[in-house]
Design an enzyme around this catalytic site. Structure first.
Site, mmCIF file in Angstrom:
data_model
loop_
_atom_site.group_PDB
_atom_site.id
_atom_site.type_symbol
_atom_site.label_atom_id
_atom_site.label_comp_id
_atom_site.label_asym_id
_atom_site.label_seq_id
_atom_site.Cartn_x
_atom_site.Cartn_y
_atom_site.Cartn_z
ATOM 1 N N LYS A 91 -47.648 -88.912 -44.285
ATOM 2 C CA LYS A 91 -47.241 -89.544 -45.541
ATOM 3 C C LYS A 91 -47.945 -88.929 -46.746
ATOM 4 O O LYS A 91 -49.145 -88.653 -46.700
ATOM 5 C CB LYS A 91 -47.553 -91.049 -45.503
ATOM 6 C CG LYS A 91 -46.753 -91.843 -44.482
ATOM 7 C CD LYS A 91 -47.126 -93.317 -44.546
ATOM 8 C CE LYS A 91 -46.415 -94.122 -43.462
ATOM 9 N NZ LYS A 91 -44.964 -94.226 -43.717
ATOM 10 N N ARG A 175 -28.457 -103.827 -44.533
ATOM 11 C CA ARG A 175 -27.153 -104.427 -44.854
ATOM 12 C C ARG A 175 -26.722 -104.063 -46.273
ATOM 13 O O ARG A 175 -25.542 -103.780 -46.516
ATOM 14 C CB ARG A 175 -27.219 -105.951 -44.704
ATOM 15 C CG ARG A 175 -27.135 -106.458 -43.280
ATOM 16 C CD ARG A 175 -26.927 -107.964 -43.263
ATOM 17 N NE ARG A 175 -26.845 -108.522 -41.935
ATOM 18 C CZ ARG A 175 -25.752 -108.539 -41.175
ATOM 19 N NH1 ARG A 175 -24.633 -107.973 -41.616
ATOM 20 N NH2 ARG A 175 -25.766 -109.107 -39.981
ATOM 21 N N SER A 246 -46.885 -100.947 -37.483
ATOM 22 C CA SER A 246 -47.959 -101.768 -36.924
ATOM 23 C C SER A 246 -47.534 -102.483 -35.646
ATOM 24 O O SER A 246 -48.383 -102.935 -34.877
ATOM 25 C CB SER A 246 -48.395 -102.806 -37.966
ATOM 26 O OG SER A 246 -48.552 -102.212 -39.235
#
Length: 304
Positions: A91, A175, A246
């Site tokens: 990242k 969605r 996590s």
């Protein structure tokens, strides 16, 4: 005497949009797992992960510890690269193109310009066209996804709310993206121009999405996936794969849960297999009710 002309070998393409998007295509249908040590990376690889995300703290710990979250230590990233044969992601902060340059120099396979880390630039994301390494970026809606693609992202993940163990925001964002894509399908050119303005995205990409009925890059889901059923849910909603942060290494039996989530992601439309994968996994990570999160602690709001 006949002679033959030797034709110089053509150098393979590197760093083009086609190549970078093709690299991301190879991950479709799989699970990408956050890892903080080489040992965790091996567990993820043995469980069937298609890639790992190397970082010093999983999102749940970043959320708990607070402070400024930055790019991970290069030694840690290189240790994970050396430990596994599957692709390794890492990242960078939003807009921190120097962190991205460092990650590219380390040889990571993908760079995630991530809202989980503290943004470095509140106006600009990194110019991803300037890199040969493909970028992954998060999005909560279609406009955000298309803006990242216009900047050169080769893969999009619906953001969800990382570090919560709560899949509700992942569902909401996926969605939203899928519904907005479906809405474009019936538009004529004039309506697509208006949609491009509304989405704050280039018309050419909006038109391409309307014609394809999908994004022109791979779409994964992330943020709050903690169980095999969560992973299968995101796949049934249209995600082409899942990121799990996590949810694995904050659980009671990481190796077993990792393998179970991979199985459920693969056989996402078979409830019996998902049920079998869900048996005796030990304690899931402790979840957070997203409704209780203050606005400043919502990672998904980072980025624009």
């Amino acid at each position: 005497m006949s002679s033959t002309l030797s034709v110089p070998a053509q150098a393979p393409e590197t760093g083009t949009a086609r190549v970078k998007r093709g690299m991301a295509e190879q991950l479709k249908g799989g699970v990408i797992m956050d890892v903080v040590t080489p040992e965790q990376a091996k567990i993820a690889e043995d469980a069937g992960a298609v890639a790992v995300m190397a970082l010093e703290r999983v999102p749940a710990d970043i959320r708990k510890d607070g402070g400024v979250a930055r790019m991970s230590d290069p030694d840690m990233i290189e240790g994970i690269i050396s430990a596994v044969s599957i692709p390794v992601m890492a990242k960078s902060r939003i807009g921190h193109f120097v962190e991205a340059q460092v990650l590219q120099s380390l040889g990571v396979d993908y760079i995630d310009e991530s809202e989980v880390l503290t943004p470095a630039d509140e106006v600009n994301h990194s110019d991803k066209w300037a890199f040969t390494t493909p970028f992954v970026c998060g999005a909560t809606n279609l406009g955000e996804a298309l803006r990242r693609i216009a900047e050169g992202a080769a893969m999009i993940r619906s953001k969800g709310e990382a570090g919560t163990g709560n899949v509700v925001e992942a569902v909401r964002h996926l969605r939203q993206i899928k519904n907005e894509i479906a809405r474009l399908r019936g538009y004529d050119n004039n309506e697509l121009y208006a949609a491009a303005k509304e989405l704050r995205a280039p018309y050419e990409i909006v038109k391409e999405v309307a014609e394809l009925g999908k994004l022109p890059v791979v779409l994964f889901s992330a943020g709050g996936v903690a169980t095999p059923a969560d992973a299968a849910l995101m796949r049934q909603l249209g995600a082409e794969g899942v990121f799990v942060g996590s949810g694995i290494f904050k659980s009671g039996d990481p190796a077993k849960r990792a393998a179970a989530i991979v199985k459920a992601t693969t056989f996402y439309d078979d409830p019996k297999i998902i049920a079998d994968a869900s048996r005796n996994l030990g304690e899931a990570m402790v979840g957070i009710n997203c409704d209780t999160l203050p606005e400043a602690e919502r990672y998904a709001n980072r980025g624009w």
